[in-house]
Design an enzyme around this catalytic site. Structure first.
Site, PDB file in Angstrom:
ATOM      1  N   ASP A 110      77.302 173.678 -47.967  1.00  0.00           N
ATOM      2  CA  ASP A 110      76.014 173.130 -46.379  1.00  0.00           C
ATOM      3  C   ASP A 110      76.392 171.829 -45.799  1.00  0.00           C
ATOM      4  O   ASP A 110      76.522 171.069 -46.376  1.00  0.00           O
ATOM      5  CB  ASP A 110      74.846 173.433 -47.267  1.00  0.00           C
ATOM      6  CG  ASP A 110      74.462 174.837 -48.749  1.00  0.00           C
ATOM      7  OD1 ASP A 110      75.121 174.959 -48.042  1.00  0.00           O
ATOM      8  OD2 ASP A 110      73.175 174.432 -48.247  1.00  0.00           O
ATOM      9  N   LYS A 148      71.199 177.699 -41.952  1.00  0.00           N
ATOM     10  CA  LYS A 148      70.106 177.478 -42.709  1.00  0.00           C
ATOM     11  C   LYS A 148      69.844 176.093 -41.988  1.00  0.00           C
ATOM     12  O   LYS A 148      69.965 175.567 -40.833  1.00  0.00           O
ATOM     13  CB  LYS A 148      71.053 176.263 -43.907  1.00  0.00           C
ATOM     14  CG  LYS A 148      69.770 175.299 -45.015  1.00  0.00           C
ATOM     15  CD  LYS A 148      71.115 175.059 -46.174  1.00  0.00           C
ATOM     16  CE  LYS A 148      69.898 173.616 -46.751  1.00  0.00           C
ATOM     17  NZ  LYS A 148      71.186 173.561 -47.784  1.00  0.00           N
ATOM     18  N   LYS A 153      69.224 180.607 -44.668  1.00  0.00           N
ATOM     19  CA  LYS A 153      68.489 180.075 -45.565  1.00  0.00           C
ATOM     20  C   LYS A 153      67.648 178.676 -45.172  1.00  0.00           C
ATOM     21  O   LYS A 153      67.507 177.767 -44.414  1.00  0.00           O
ATOM     22  CB  LYS A 153      69.427 179.134 -46.292  1.00  0.00           C
ATOM     23  CG  LYS A 153      68.993 178.287 -47.638  1.00  0.00           C
ATOM     24  CD  LYS A 153      70.449 177.440 -48.438  1.00  0.00           C
ATOM     25  CE  LYS A 153      69.716 176.764 -49.146  1.00  0.00           C
ATOM     26  NZ  LYS A 153      71.188 175.587 -49.617  1.00  0.00           N
TER      27      LYS A 153
END
Lengths: 294, 493, 287
Positions: free
Chosen positions: A131, A194, A230
């Site tokens: 991430d 995300k 996400k």
């Protein structure tokens, strides 16, 4: 590429309101709750994280269904790079993935070489998912090429690991920017986009999530590539999580209702989902005292 | 509908919403409704009743009194006497208080009213619950406050009330239209005889119960049910001072003719065929949602529906494909299911009319697209529909269909689309979607219509005047302008 | 002594900024009650009316897009032109049977009325526009816009002041008009077209016809491209006919039959609003 898709905030909010007015009951609620569980990236990202705490979290993730057979496992455990090997070890034998934040999380305020080194370190430690955060400063000052190159290079450094690109939408000021950053991240190699780090006050908001889902849909129609999504931060209640599933279903379709393409970044959501699942089964409302805290 | 529900199966990869029916055990519908005249429910002198049915399952909901000539006379006399003896003499602040009371009672009974509205008219509970009923209450609340402030409405002019207002309302927003009519009439000191539509009288009759409960002096509001003949009798009654009508342009024209030579004032809210213009620089996803709201809101039974869509050429493929995708996610079915987006068509007659236009569109060479839904076996239903490959000369582009049917054309230049938008006898509403401010002002100025929605569509507010240019009607409802139709200037005819 | 012979003026229609004869070739006779001299006015036909409506429709967009300030200037110019021809109009009114005092007063009131409405040109919108406090996140405002082409049956008995009082509120609000002059005394209205002609009023904004009400009223109220009819007649049958005809395209019908135009109160912005529609525009507020 020219990124000029505009988003009308009020129209976007009206769509969210409509989506959120869906009433999800009975079997469809149970289906959603289990699905949410399977989409969870259980997260611990504190400076005070210790091997013990990570192990505990992993244990919980691996044994959620002990008391309640038939429940799916969570999708991943998300930790800092130096906790990856511990998580990896603790999750052996499960299909739960290990995800690591990297690239100077959460601010991204370091140079490219340091970021790439960190990514390689995490991957070497065993991270199956990375991430990263984008450089918001460069993005906001209009240096889109810089941001794009950085994502592309991180992607390269990831090797086989999946790349989730955190836009930190709370710092992007407008939905137009959220859309622009989404398009840019997808074009530069993101496997997932995300919303947030969870480290600033404003995290995933419904209008931001909708805007990103719409960007994914447009990208799919243009390129045929399915990019994952996400939302992270601020999602602690099942009700909200179910509403997000409705949003995914009505924006991207059933295809995206899988942990391969949709994740929740959350820590306290798991307990609430469990409580709801048991309530659905037993019929009475639950108390948080009966669910372990970590 | 239960059969339909069994089809909703979840597998590991597909997620369907389970039924989420609004519970109906707390509502009360009488088997028989009489006329509300002079503060009492009275049997019709005609001794005749007709059925009000649920268009979603064709079941009878109640028997409704049919008002004939003597009944209409009686109601008008009750209104006349209440006007002369009570209402026009009452202190205006007191008048306002009664209207506030009605607003509050509507709020208190909002869920019951919403359910009955959906049962009687077929509209989704989401709309009756979130739009129709709250707006109806808000309308009473807004006009209640005007009752003692009328001196501020027309600068430099004094006004007086008119007398007895005969009001005829349509079936698409039954309670909301009753509120649009009654609230400003009462606030400006008139008394009312209201005739709800034949196919949707129930919420107006529930409103009669609310009015009775509010202790409004008898005769100030009278509600008489019936068919077109009853409406005609009300229009032609010589003791009525003003007619307010919402409905088709065709009937509006008949009313104008029959009022010729009388001294009655009239205000009309009639048909429409609004152009909704999507420019290439619009926010696309919001525009798509706007198109959905513009034509599929209330099954397209909306006079201001954006039934003519004009998309700039460069984005037309994108818009149409997104539109189809969005249409496929609409849920058609039981109006009482909280997830229903598209309810039942209001009546069999209306369904026949819509089907006639669907055939016409196909026969004229239009390409039809209908979203894929399983249509319930009982009741009246029409899947959301698009037509492409059509032009200004097609009848489905020219005539008001009053159903979920969208006629799509493309355009290149702004001048061209403005000319096409105005190429209609109607002028009720219009829409424009663009990110460019100056373009919004240009287009919204050039469209000859009473309501322009820029980057939005089909929203309403009691403070906002609504009404048409050209054949879409005369006068405005809502806002301060909504008072005009219910007052006379002193010293000027 | 060389006495030069008086030259009689030919009174024509005023259509599309031109002085034209009626296409019908017919005339209506008007006799000067003082000296029995006759004047032949054009007896307009429905085709003259049709041409006039066409001209008004063509002029509408342009005139409507003039700024209020600009329309006010033009109206004020009409007042100036009328003032400079004051004597002509006083004598015409006297010829038509009014006393000198009455005539002087009517002309002076006519000029005042023009000035009065000229002043409203960029103000009535402010009185009748508003921002509506809607409860959704939208900016919502309502403004008046002209109704379009207006047919006017001018007052029969107030042939200068009444004539001006009915056409001016319509045009100052951006409408264009076709007006039938007083059938009894069309002289002032026809002369007034000469005033208009020297006042920068764009062609077609005001079209003036002379003729018989009973021949034209049906067309005035049934033409499909006319948006509003103003009727200053008192005849109940005429009023009923206009009302009936108005249904064909839902014209707005305004009756000014009972108004005393010599009254100083017979002027206000509500006369302008009679030929206006309210347009409400919505836009979201966000970013």
């Amino acid at each position: 590429m020219i990124y000029n898709t505009t988003i009308d905030q009020v129209g976007c909010s009206e769509r969210v309101k409509r989506i959120f007015s869906r009433s999800i009951k009975k079997e469809s609620k149970m289906w959603a709750l289990k699905k949410i569980l399977s989409m969870l990236d259980l997260t611990t990202l504190e400076g005070s994280d210790s091997p013990g705490k990570v192990k505990q979290l992993c244990y919980k993730a691996a044994h959620l269904h002990d008391k309640h057979p038939g429940l799916p496992r969570v999708a991943a455990i998300c930790v800092y790079p130096n906790m990856v090997s511990i998580a990896q070890e603790s999750l052996k034998g499960t299909n739960i993935k290990t995800a690591s934040v990297a690239t100077g999380f959460p601010s991204g305020m370091t140079n490219l070489r340091a970021k790439l080194d960190e990514v390689k370190y995490a991957v070497n430690e065993g991270a199956e998912e990375v991430d990263m955060v984008i450089s918001r400063g460069h993005f906001l000052s209009g240096e889109l090429n810089y941001v794009s190159d950085e994502i592309a290079k991180v992607k390269e450094a990831c090797g086989n690991a999946k790349l989730k690109v955190i836009l930190e939408t709370g710092e992007l000021c407008t939905l137009d920017n959220v859309r622009k950053a989404s398009d840019l991240a997808m074009d530069s190699g993101a496997d997932f986009i995300k919303t947030s780090t969870g480290k600033i006050t404003e995290s995933a908001t419904p209008i931001v999530v909708l805007t990103m889902l719409e960007a994914i849909r447009d990208n799919y129609h243009l390129t045929g590539k399915k990019i994952g999504m996400k939302p992270a931060g601020g999602i602690s209640k099942s009700k909200l999580a179910i509403q997000y599933l409705v949003m995914v279903r009505e924006t991207l379709g059933n295809d995206w209702l899988t942990p391969d393409l949709f994740r929740f970044g959350a820590s306290s959501l798991a307990n609430d989902v469990l409580m709801q699942i048991i309530k659905q089964g037993q019929g009475n409302y639950q108390s948080s005292n009966y669910f372990s805290l970590d | 509908m239960s059969k339909n529900s069994k089809a909703k199966k979840n597998s590991s990869t597909t997620w369907q919403y389970s039924n989420a029916l609004e519970s109906v055990d707390h509502i009360s519908i009488s088997p028989i409704y009489n006329l509300y005249i002079g503060g009492k429910f009275v049997k019709p002198l005609t001794k005749k009743y007709f059925n009000s049915i649920n268009p979603a399952n064709e079941k009878k909901l109640a028997e409704i009194a049919l008002a004939g000539k003597s009944d209409v006379n009686k109601a008008v006399l009750a209104a006349r006497s209440a006007y002369d003896n009570v209402w026009c003499r009452m202190d205006s602040a007191e008048r306002g208080k009664y209207i506030y009371r009605i607003a509050r009672l509507i709020q208190e009974k909002s869920r019951e009213l919403a359910i009955i509205e959906s049962l009687d008219g077929g509209k989704p509970i989401r709309e009756s619950r979130d739009i129709d009923i709250p707006l109806a209450a808000a309308h009473f609340f807004y006009y209640a406050g005007w009752a003692d402030k009328l001196d501020y409405v027309f600068p430099g002019r004094k006004t007086s009330s008119i007398g007895v207002a005969g009001q005829i309302i349509p079936w698409n927003f039954p309670l909301l239209m009753a509120a649009w009519k009654i609230a400003p009439a009462l606030a400006s000191g008139n008394t009312v005889v209201l005739k709800p539509a034949e196919s949707t009288p129930l919420t107006a009759l529930k409103l009669a119960e609310i009015i009775q409960e509010s202790d409004l002096p008898p005769g100030v509001v009278n509600i008489i049910t019936g068919d077109g003949t009853t409406g005609e009798l009300l229009v032609n009654n010589t003791k009525v001072d003003k007619i307010a009508f919402t409905g088709s342009t065709e009937v509006g024209k008949i009313i104008i003719k029959s009022l010729a030579g009388s001294k009655k004032k009239y205000s009309l809210e009639l048909g429409g065929k609004a152009a909704n213009i999507i420019c290439e620089d619009a926010s696309i996803d919001q525009a798509v949602e706007g198109i959905i709201n513009s034509i599929f809101f209330n099954q397209g039974h909306v006079c201001c529906a954006g039934s003519r869509l004009y998309v700039q050429e460069s984005i037309s493929n994108q818009i149409i494909s997104k539109l189809k995708n969005r249409m496929d996610h609409l849920i058609l079915g039981d109006p009482l299911d909280k997830n229903t987006d598209i309810g039942a068509i209001n009546s069999n007659a209306q369904l026949k009319k819509i089907k006639m236009y669907l055939d016409l569109g196909k026969n004229e060479g239009g390409i039809i697209y209908q979203s894929k839904h399983s249509i319930p076996k009982k009741g009246y239903w029409c899947a959301p529909t698009l037509f492409t490959d059509i032009s200004q000369s097609h009848r489905i582009v020219q005539e008001e269909i009053f159903g979920p049917v969208l006629a799509i054309q493309t355009f290149r230049t702004i001048d061209e689309v403005i000319a096409k938008a105005n190429n209609t006898p109607y002028g009720l509403s219009g829409g424009v979607w663009t990110d460019k401010g100056s373009k919004i002002f240009q287009i919204s100025k050039e469209i000859r219509a009473g309501v322009i929605w820029a980057n939005t569509f089909n929203i309403f507010d009691p403070t906002s005047p609504f009404g048409g240019y050209k054949e879409s009607g005369i006068g405005r409802e809502g806002g301060l302008e909504g008072i005009s139709p219910y007052v006379n200037f002193i010293n000027r005819t | 002594m060389n006495t030069s012979m008086h030259i009689n003026k030919t009174y024509k229609l005023y259509i599309d900024g031109k002085f034209s004869r009626t296409e019908s070739g017919r005339y209506m006779k008007w006799v000067n009650p003082n000296n029995d001299q006759t004047i032949n006015f054009c007896r307009s036909s429905r085709k003259d009316y049709r041409n006039a409506v066409q001209s008004s429709r063509n002029a509408f967009n342009k005139w409507n897009n003039f700024s209020g300030y600009n329309r006010g200037q033009i109206l004020y110019r009409i007042a100036e032109m009328l003032d400079s021809r004051k004597e002509q109009f006083i004598s015409e009114l006297m010829v038509q049977g009014k006393s000198k005092k009455q005539s002087k007063q009517e002309v002076s009131m006519s000029i005042d009325r023009l000035v009065y409405y000229a002043g409203w040109s960029d103000k009535f919108q402010q009185i009748f526009s508003r921002v509506n406090p809607v409860s959704t996140p939208h900016y919502n405002f309502s403004t008046p816009e002209p109704s379009g082409v207006v047919s006017i049956i001018a007052p029969k008995d107030s042939y200068l002041l009444g004539f001006i009082s009915v056409i001016v509120p319509a045009i100052i609000g951006g409408n264009t008009v076709v007006v039938l002059a007083s059938e009894n005394n069309p002289l002032c209205a026809i002369s007034f077209s000469e005033v208009l002609h020297s006042s920068d009023v764009p062609n077609g904004v005001i079209n003036i016809l002379s003729g018989f009400t009973n021949e034209l009223i049906d067309h005035f109220s049934s033409h499909m491209d006319v948006n509003t009819v103003i009727n200053c007649g008192l005849d109940l049958k005429d009023t009923e006919l206009i009302q009936k005809n108005s249904a064909v395209n839902i014209k707005r019908v305004i009756n000014y039959g009972a108004i005393d135009w010599m009254n100083h109160d017979s002027q206000d912005p509500y006369f302008i609003m009679d030929c206006q529609e309210i347009k409400t525009t919505w836009h979201p507020i966000g970013y």
